[in-house]
Design an enzyme around this catalytic site. Structure first.
Site, PDB file in Angstrom:
ATOM      1  N   THR A  34       0.838  -1.165  -0.129  1.00 35.31           N
ATOM      2  CA  THR A  34       0.066   0.110   0.062  1.00 35.31           C
ATOM      3  C   THR A  34       0.915   1.316   0.020  1.00 35.31           C
ATOM      4  O   THR A  34       0.592   2.161  -0.760  1.00 35.31           O
ATOM      5  CB  THR A  34      -0.960  -0.122   1.345  1.00 35.31           C
ATOM      6  OG1 THR A  34      -1.766  -1.220   1.189  1.00 35.31           O
ATOM      7  CG2 THR A  34      -1.938   1.089   1.117  1.00 35.31           C
ATOM      8  N   ALA A  94      -0.314  -1.479   7.194  1.00 32.08           N
ATOM      9  CA  ALA A  94      -0.738  -2.334   8.662  1.00 32.08           C
ATOM     10  C   ALA A  94      -1.246  -3.618   8.311  1.00 32.08           C
ATOM     11  O   ALA A  94      -1.608  -3.739   7.129  1.00 32.08           O
ATOM     12  CB  ALA A  94      -1.267  -1.489   9.416  1.00 32.08           C
ATOM     13  N   GLU A 114      10.503  -0.458  11.100  1.00 28.97           N
ATOM     14  CA  GLU A 114       9.260   0.436  10.948  1.00 28.97           C
ATOM     15  C   GLU A 114       8.773   0.900  12.198  1.00 28.97           C
ATOM     16  O   GLU A 114       8.425   2.008  12.179  1.00 28.97           O
ATOM     17  CB  GLU A 114       8.058  -0.711  10.407  1.00 28.97           C
ATOM     18  CG  GLU A 114       8.029  -0.966   8.970  1.00 28.97           C
ATOM     19  CD  GLU A 114       7.224  -2.187   8.663  1.00 28.97           C
ATOM     20  OE1 GLU A 114       6.671  -2.782   9.645  1.00 28.97           O
ATOM     21  OE2 GLU A 114       6.647  -2.250   7.372  1.00 28.97           O
ATOM     22  N   LYS A 132      -8.002  -4.748   6.347  1.00 26.29           N
ATOM     23  CA  LYS A 132      -7.262  -4.695   7.628  1.00 26.29           C
ATOM     24  C   LYS A 132      -7.881  -3.856   8.702  1.00 26.29           C
ATOM     25  O   LYS A 132      -7.504  -4.308   9.836  1.00 26.29           O
ATOM     26  CB  LYS A 132      -5.858  -3.610   7.324  1.00 26.29           C
ATOM     27  CG  LYS A 132      -5.338  -4.005   6.004  1.00 26.29           C
ATOM     28  CD  LYS A 132      -4.705  -5.307   5.838  1.00 26.29           C
ATOM     29  CE  LYS A 132      -3.705  -5.569   4.797  1.00 26.29           C
ATOM     30  NZ  LYS A 132      -2.612  -5.061   4.861  1.00 26.29           N
TER      31      LYS A 132
HETATM   32  O1  DER Z   1       4.693  -5.766   7.456  1.00 29.33           O
HETATM   33  C1  DER Z   1       4.131  -4.451   7.617  1.00 29.33           C
HETATM   34  O2  DER Z   1       3.912  -3.994   8.507  1.00 29.33           O
HETATM   35  C2  DER Z   1       3.748  -3.702   6.390  1.00 29.33           C
HETATM   36  O3  DER Z   1       3.505  -2.739   6.578  1.00 29.33           O
HETATM   37  C3  DER Z   1       2.635  -4.471   5.793  1.00 29.33           C
HETATM   38  O4  DER Z   1       1.824  -4.860   6.675  1.00 29.33           O
HETATM   39  C4  DER Z   1       1.948  -3.731   4.650  1.00 29.33           C
HETATM   40  O5  DER Z   1       0.656  -4.487   4.149  1.00 29.33           O
HETATM   41  P1  DER Z   1       0.158  -4.151   2.778  1.00 29.33           P
HETATM   42  O6  DER Z   1       1.286  -4.954   1.759  1.00 29.33           O
HETATM   43  O7  DER Z   1      -1.070  -4.698   2.719  1.00 29.33           O
HETATM   44  O8  DER Z   1       0.307  -2.623   2.675  1.00 29.33           O
END
Ligand code: DER
Length: 242
Positions: A34, A94, A114, A132
């Site tokens: 994303t 996320a 992160e 999510k």
């Molecule tokens: O691993 C993480 O925390 C990433 O930010 C991931 O959760 C992002 O998920 P996405 O590929 O659906 O944006």
């Protein structure tokens, strides 16, 4: 397709509504699919003569190898936490968001960087698609467990502690799927454990308990970190929760 559109719209709106071109300078860029659109949107502003002079001065801080590539591929300036340890704003994806904006992150294995970036940013914005958003507790939609970064030599003892002391149903070492035999190794040369706690009613306490286990470097429970979450919905709308 619908899912990519949802991600893109959430990311574009997050940038459009939160980037302060006059005052922002140090920008955190997260990992995953994303946040690709967050970097893409910044790249568009860079090509817009009205904004180019400001955006070309932005210093972008990555959260891993993929994040570095997003910054470079969109023509943005790359730096690191050693040079810029305090950020103006950071954007990331996320794996799951609960009713209190507590997060599970780490599906992509970048949770340490992160969290280092997000906890040192004045403002932390999450961009996510509709899958999510949990109606209430973490562990509802995201069933792969809480990602935990551990020192390699401690992975067996930490798995046992997670199951025997903290009540995890299952704690497993994250293995590479195809491509390479053996465990996933993080950008920090550590291992990842995924621990299944079912639904998590008190993520703050669980985070604290996990952090105390010897060998744990960081957990994928991001507590009181996200200021706002932009959810891209199936119908193309974007919902802001803050
Ligand atoms: O691993 C993480 O925390 C990433 O930010 C991931 O959760 C992002 O998920 P996405 O590929 O659906 O944006």
């Amino acid at each position: 397709d619908q899912l990519e559109e949802a991600k893109r719209k959430a990311a574009y709106r997050a940038i459009d509504e939160n980037i302060d071109f006059e005052n922002h300078k140090i920008i955190g860029i997260g990992s995953g699919s994303t946040v690709v659109y967050v970097a893409e949107r910044l790249g568009q502003y860079l090509k817009d003569e009205k904004y180019a002079s400001k955006v070309s001065q932005f210093i972008c801080i990555p959260t891993g190898f993929q994040s570095k590539k997003l910054i470079l591929d969109n023509g943005l300036q790359l730096s690191n936490m050693e040079l810029y340890s305090q950020l103006d704003i950071a954007f990331d994806g996320a794996d799951e968001v609960d009713y209190n904006l507590q997060l599970i992150k780490g599906g992509g294995g970048c949770l340490f960087q992160e969290k280092l970036v997000s906890s040192n940013a004045k403002k932390f914005i999450i961009v996510a698609d509709y899958r999510k958003k949990s109606p209430k507790y973490l562990g509802t939609n995201w069933v792969q467990g809480v990602p935990i970064e551990v020192v390699p030599s401690a992975y067996v003892s930490v798995c046992k502690d997670l199951e025997n002391k903290l009540g995890a149903k299952k704690a497993v070492l994250r293995e590479c799927k195809g491509g390479k035999a053996g465990p996933v190794v993080t950008d920090n040369n550590n291992f990842i454990i995924d621990a299944d706690f079912g639904t998590i009613e008190d993520p703050k306490q669980l985070h604290k308990d996990i952090k105390l286990l010897v060998g744990v470097i960081e957990t994928g429970l991001f507590i009181d970190n996200a200021a706002k979450v932009y959810f891209g919905n199936e119908d193309g709308s974007v919902e802001l929760v803050s």
